[in-house]
Design a protein around this motif. Structure first.
Motif, short mmCIF file in Angstrom:
data_model
loop_
_atom_site.label_atom_id
_atom_site.label_comp_id
_atom_site.label_asym_id
_atom_site.label_seq_id
_atom_site.Cartn_x
_atom_site.Cartn_y
_atom_site.Cartn_z
N UNK A 1 62.98 34.79 44.89
CA UNK A 1 64.03 35.31 44.08
C UNK A 1 63.38 36.10 43.31
N UNK A 2 62.52 35.69 42.29
CA UNK A 2 61.67 36.46 41.34
C UNK A 2 61.33 37.52 41.77
N UNK A 3 60.18 37.63 42.47
CA UNK A 3 59.65 38.33 43.59
C UNK A 3 61.22 40.21 43.58
N UNK A 4 62.52 39.73 43.84
CA UNK A 4 63.31 40.34 44.22
C UNK A 4 63.73 41.03 42.46
N UNK A 5 64.12 40.26 41.90
CA UNK A 5 65.08 40.52 40.43
C UNK A 5 63.63 41.52 39.70
N UNK B 1 64.17 45.10 41.84
CA UNK B 1 65.30 45.58 41.54
C UNK B 1 64.58 46.12 40.15
N UNK B 2 64.31 45.81 39.19
CA UNK B 2 63.77 46.58 38.28
C UNK B 2 63.01 47.73 37.98
N UNK B 3 62.01 48.25 39.38
CA UNK B 3 61.53 49.37 39.55
C UNK B 3 62.32 50.18 40.23
N UNK B 4 62.62 49.56 41.63
CA UNK B 4 63.15 50.77 42.96
C UNK B 4 64.80 50.02 42.82
N UNK B 5 65.47 51.53 43.50
CA UNK B 5 66.97 51.18 43.56
C UNK B 5 67.18 50.55 44.77
N UNK B 6 66.42 50.80 45.96
CA UNK B 6 67.20 50.01 47.30
C UNK B 6 66.36 48.81 47.55
N UNK C 1 53.13 47.10 34.96
CA UNK C 1 53.27 45.64 34.74
C UNK C 1 53.79 45.67 33.23
N UNK C 2 54.26 46.45 32.79
CA UNK C 2 55.78 45.98 31.88
C UNK C 2 57.20 45.87 32.49
N UNK C 3 57.16 46.72 33.96
CA UNK C 3 57.71 45.70 34.30
C UNK C 3 58.22 44.25 34.91
N UNK C 4 57.16 43.77 35.28
CA UNK C 4 56.63 42.97 35.61
C UNK C 4 57.29 41.76 34.71
N UNK C 5 56.26 42.20 33.24
CA UNK C 5 56.92 41.16 32.00
C UNK C 5 57.91 41.05 31.77
N UNK C 6 58.57 42.06 31.61
CA UNK C 6 60.18 42.13 31.16
C UNK C 6 61.06 41.37 32.24
N UNK C 7 61.05 41.70 33.28
CA UNK C 7 61.77 40.67 34.52
C UNK C 7 61.36 39.16 33.69
#
Length: 455
Positions: free
Chosen positions: A126-130, A133-138, A300-306
């Motif tokens: 679930x976390x990987x999916x989120x 989703x923060x970076x890829x559209x599909x 990395x910044x997207x990962x941290x944000x989520x």
């Protein structure tokens, strides 16, 4: 490999995965028959499950030799054991055996991250999916998380990125299945009633990498000795994570901060106090999900944000409410002793622990050892309650209550827990003796607890 135009396929199992498999096969123009070995279901029971099944040929109960001779391929739902007589007969007749994830993989597009392990799969997926989703559209999240992989394949494109939770049951019938990124979070005893030996169980879990090629990724828990050694045998890009020591390369936890160490130096990922997840096991899940996302190109910044906003998944140390100074936690997904140990360790209050359920031939000594003065009362239910009580007494733990029903157990805790205590549903057992699923068990717990307000 694929399915030939003239092949006729038997889908074995009339549950959610079986219905999704039938739907996919029909969309692809494949001649398909649905079979279920249960003697409890009638044709009307099956057909009312989905409009898709309105005109699909059905075989129920006995599978005869003349039936088997029609098929070149059988797609097995995850709950269908390879040891069933019907499955053995299919194999004896030369029928190819695929699992539902193998069928999905044959038609899927895009990139795939596949996550397995004894514990933590659902949270990590679930976390990987989120994060994705923060970076890829599909982005697709599917598999053992509760969404059949086959149900989402038709909408995929080459731009799709999939995060799939994969169980040992599903891996048994994977043939060409090959994720771009695989992850094995941990391996501890579980499902030995189906796999029989730890050697077999370990082999099945590790088989998630069997078709991967050099250049692809595998994420492994460095603190699991079996996986640490397994990583040394792989010709893949192995990324370890560790909750106990600093790694020269990989993700690690040090002084409450998760770091990513790589060729370009060491970078801070997140301070664990910024997370909404409790416990070391969840920090490991965070590291695994971060490693998977990074391997798939997420910055990395997207990962941290989520990571800072992600909430715990339902039924996994899920805070349910506080009444009369007592906090209630739903950890129904703890269906084995290792997961239940993590639930206890996450508690910061004295615990009334509700345990017991369907017997998967587990041993409970290590779980009882983890009580470590935290558990005030062990409240037991289900078919394993006598076995667990015996194990607890052998360990010198005597504060045990035996209850005849699930509701009785929850209400016992309500009536006896004191302000400052916690009530934790963390059964260390599957739910199948009393409920259809751990989700149903967890929802019932929450219904009872939330009903306290009305009393």
């Amino acid at each position: 490999m694929g399915i030939g135009r003239n092949e006729k396929v038997l889908v074995f199992g009339a549950g959610k995965s079986g219905i999704a498999s039938v739907k996919l096969l029909l969309e692809k123009g494949v001649d398909t028959v649905l079979y279920d070995s249960s003697t409890k279901l009638c044709e009307a029971d099956i057909r009312r499950k989905s409009d898709i099944l309105k005109d699909v040929p059905l075989i129920l109960g006995e599978l005869k030799d003349e039936d088997i001779r029609q098929f070149s391929l059988a797609v097995l739902s995850p709950g269908v054991s390879l040891e069933l007589p019907e499955v053995k007969r299919l194999k004896e007749h030369g029928v190819k055996l695929w699992g539902e994830i193998e069928l999905a993989y044959q038609y899927a597009k895009g990139r795939l991250a596949a996550i397995t392990g004894t514990n933590g799969k659902t949270t990590t997926t679930a976390l990987t999916g989120e994060i994705l989703k923060s970076y890829y559209q599909d982005v697709v999240v599917a598999g053992n998380i509760g969404i059949p992989y086959t149900s989402l394949v038709s909408g995929m494109t080459q731009d799709t990125v999939t995060a799939a939770e994969i169980s040992s049951f599903q891996l048994e019938t994977a043939v060409t299945f090959c994720p771009d990124v695989s992850a094995v979070l941990n391996i501890t005893p579980d499902h030995l009633n189906r796999h029989h030996t730890m050697e077999c169980y370990i082999s099945i879990k590790e088989s998630i990498t069997k078709n991967q090629k050099p250049g692809q990724f595998c994420i492994l828990n460095y603190e699991d000795e079996t996986l640490r050694e397994f990583g040394k045998t792989l010709s893949l890009n192995v990324i370890y994570f560790s909750s106990k020591r600093k790694l020269e390369k990989g993700l690690y936890l040090e002084n409450d901060i998760i770091y990513l160490a790589g060729d370009d130096g060491v970078k801070q990922v997140v301070n664990v106090h910024e997370l909404n997840l409790l416990g070391i096991h969840n920090y490991e899940n965070v590291m695994a999900a971060s490693a998977i996302a990074a391997a798939l190109g997420v910055p990395l910044e997207k990962i941290t944000e989520v990571l800072k906003t992600f909430q715990a998944v339902e039924h996994r140390i899920e805070y349910t409410g506080e009444f009369n100074g007592v906090r209630y936690y739903n950890d129904s997904k703890a269906t084995n002793t290792d997961a239940a140990i993590q639930g206890i360790r996450a508690m910061q209050r004295p615990v009334y622990l509700i345990g017991g359920g369907y017997d998967k031939q587990a041993e409970y000594g290590s779980w009882i050892d983890a009580f470590e003065g935290k558990v005030k009362k062990l409240v037991l239910i289900g078919e394993t309650k006598e076995k667990i009580a015996k194990a607890a007494k052998e360990k010198g733990f005597l504060d045990i209550v035996m209850c005849g029903s699930f509701q009785e157990a929850v209400w016992y805790c309500h009536d006896h827990a004191q302000p400052g205590d916690a009530v934790l549903l963390s059964p260390a057992c599957a739910s199948w003796d009393m409920f259809e699923s751990y989700e149903e068990r967890g929802r019932r717990f929450k219904e009872i607890v939330r009903g306290f307000k009305l009393c």
